[in-house]
Write an enzyme that holds these catalytic residues in place. Sequence first.
Site, mmCIF file in Angstrom:
data_model
loop_
_atom_site.group_PDB
_atom_site.id
_atom_site.type_symbol
_atom_site.label_atom_id
_atom_site.label_comp_id
_atom_site.label_asym_id
_atom_site.label_seq_id
_atom_site.Cartn_x
_atom_site.Cartn_y
_atom_site.Cartn_z
ATOM 1 N N GLU A 4 37.180 43.959 32.924
ATOM 2 C CA GLU A 4 38.053 42.777 33.042
ATOM 3 C C GLU A 4 37.688 42.014 34.318
ATOM 4 O O GLU A 4 37.862 42.525 35.418
ATOM 5 C CB GLU A 4 39.516 43.237 33.103
ATOM 6 C CG GLU A 4 40.503 42.120 33.346
ATOM 7 C CD GLU A 4 41.943 42.626 33.532
ATOM 8 O OE1 GLU A 4 42.220 43.830 33.309
ATOM 9 O OE2 GLU A 4 42.798 41.814 33.900
ATOM 10 N N THR A 41 44.075 37.959 34.202
ATOM 11 C CA THR A 41 44.898 37.010 34.947
ATOM 12 C C THR A 41 44.791 35.606 34.329
ATOM 13 O O THR A 41 44.736 34.601 35.043
ATOM 14 C CB THR A 41 44.543 36.988 36.464
ATOM 15 O OG1 THR A 41 44.236 38.326 36.898
ATOM 16 C CG2 THR A 41 45.719 36.506 37.294
ATOM 17 N N LYS A 44 49.410 44.840 27.369
ATOM 18 C CA LYS A 44 49.293 45.333 28.739
ATOM 19 C C LYS A 44 50.702 45.727 29.202
ATOM 20 O O LYS A 44 51.680 45.076 28.824
ATOM 21 C CB LYS A 44 48.724 44.215 29.612
ATOM 22 C CG LYS A 44 48.702 44.501 31.094
ATOM 23 C CD LYS A 44 47.915 43.427 31.837
ATOM 24 C CE LYS A 44 48.061 43.619 33.338
ATOM 25 N NZ LYS A 44 47.041 42.883 34.095
ATOM 26 N N ARG A 60 41.018 35.198 39.845
ATOM 27 C CA ARG A 60 41.810 35.132 41.085
ATOM 28 C C ARG A 60 41.031 34.513 42.227
ATOM 29 O O ARG A 60 41.470 34.523 43.364
ATOM 30 C CB ARG A 60 42.265 36.532 41.493
ATOM 31 C CG ARG A 60 43.198 37.106 40.479
ATOM 32 C CD ARG A 60 43.870 38.350 40.948
ATOM 33 N NE ARG A 60 44.337 39.072 39.795
ATOM 34 C CZ ARG A 60 44.679 40.330 39.784
ATOM 35 N NH1 ARG A 60 44.615 41.040 40.878
ATOM 36 N NH2 ARG A 60 45.089 40.890 38.677
HETATM 37 C C1 3PG Z 1 46.362 43.645 37.408
HETATM 38 O O1 3PG Z 1 46.070 42.485 37.499
HETATM 39 O O2 3PG Z 1 46.334 44.208 36.326
HETATM 40 C C2 3PG Z 1 46.825 44.397 38.624
HETATM 41 O O3 3PG Z 1 46.912 43.552 39.735
HETATM 42 C C3 3PG Z 1 45.984 45.556 38.948
HETATM 43 O O4 3PG Z 1 46.729 46.392 39.720
HETATM 44 P P1 3PG Z 1 46.049 47.454 40.679
HETATM 45 O O5 3PG Z 1 45.353 46.661 41.743
HETATM 46 O O6 3PG Z 1 47.190 48.263 41.220
HETATM 47 O O7 3PG Z 1 45.079 48.276 39.887
#
Ligand code: 3PG
Length: 215
Positions: A44, A72, A132, A48
């Site tokens: 993924e 995201t 998710k 960001r």
């Molecule tokens: C996401 O976007 O799925 C989370 O920010 C990931 O979370 P993590 O950094 O705790 O793995």
Amino acid sequence: MSVSDDLHKRLASAPVVPLVVPDDPETAIKTTQALVAGGLTVIEVVLRTPEAVECLSEVVSAVPDAIVGAGTVLSERQAAEVVFAGAQFIISPGLYAPVVEYAKSARLPIFPGVATASEAQNAWNMGLRSLKFFPASLAGGPAMLKAIGSVFKDVKFMPTGGVSAANLSDYLALPNVLACGGSWLTPKSAIAEGNYQIIADLAAEAVAIASKARG
Ligand code: 3PG
């Protein structure tokens, strides 16, 4: 084989989806190659950073062994951008109908984020059966997934947010967990040092934990 079938097949054998937070195409490609070398091929790339869509497109072309999705994805416009860039699936932190509809019209798997029973019910009524679960640790962790699983019997979840090597097997022990996502596999410090072996080793460790948890 369709993208969706390939994705599910890969997640059945290695149920972990690492997050790549791309700063530039070269490091995004090297990070993805290290993850693939470690045995994780469903990746993924998250939107960001300003360079994210360009990085996504470069990773898709440079690492054909990986199935590369976009994470995201907040808006329909971003969904259109990532589809154009070659994303093979879409992940959103929340449930937003226009993004779901866009992904469906592009025939791409979509994993919107849910954290409550109401959100899961909305998603279920949109015809979705793979969601998710975000932010997994704050939204109740494995105990919440167990509780929700007794109601949404035909839904599989991808917990993300607070998942790590330490709790991965707790999630994967649950039958309604499709895969776990997370950024613990791509530490910023390793990327800054150019030490991609650390990332390959973390991926291999996750594969080993997963195969033990899933028998
Ligand atoms: C996401 O976007 O799925 C989370 O920010 C990931 O979370 P993590 O950094 O705790 O793995």
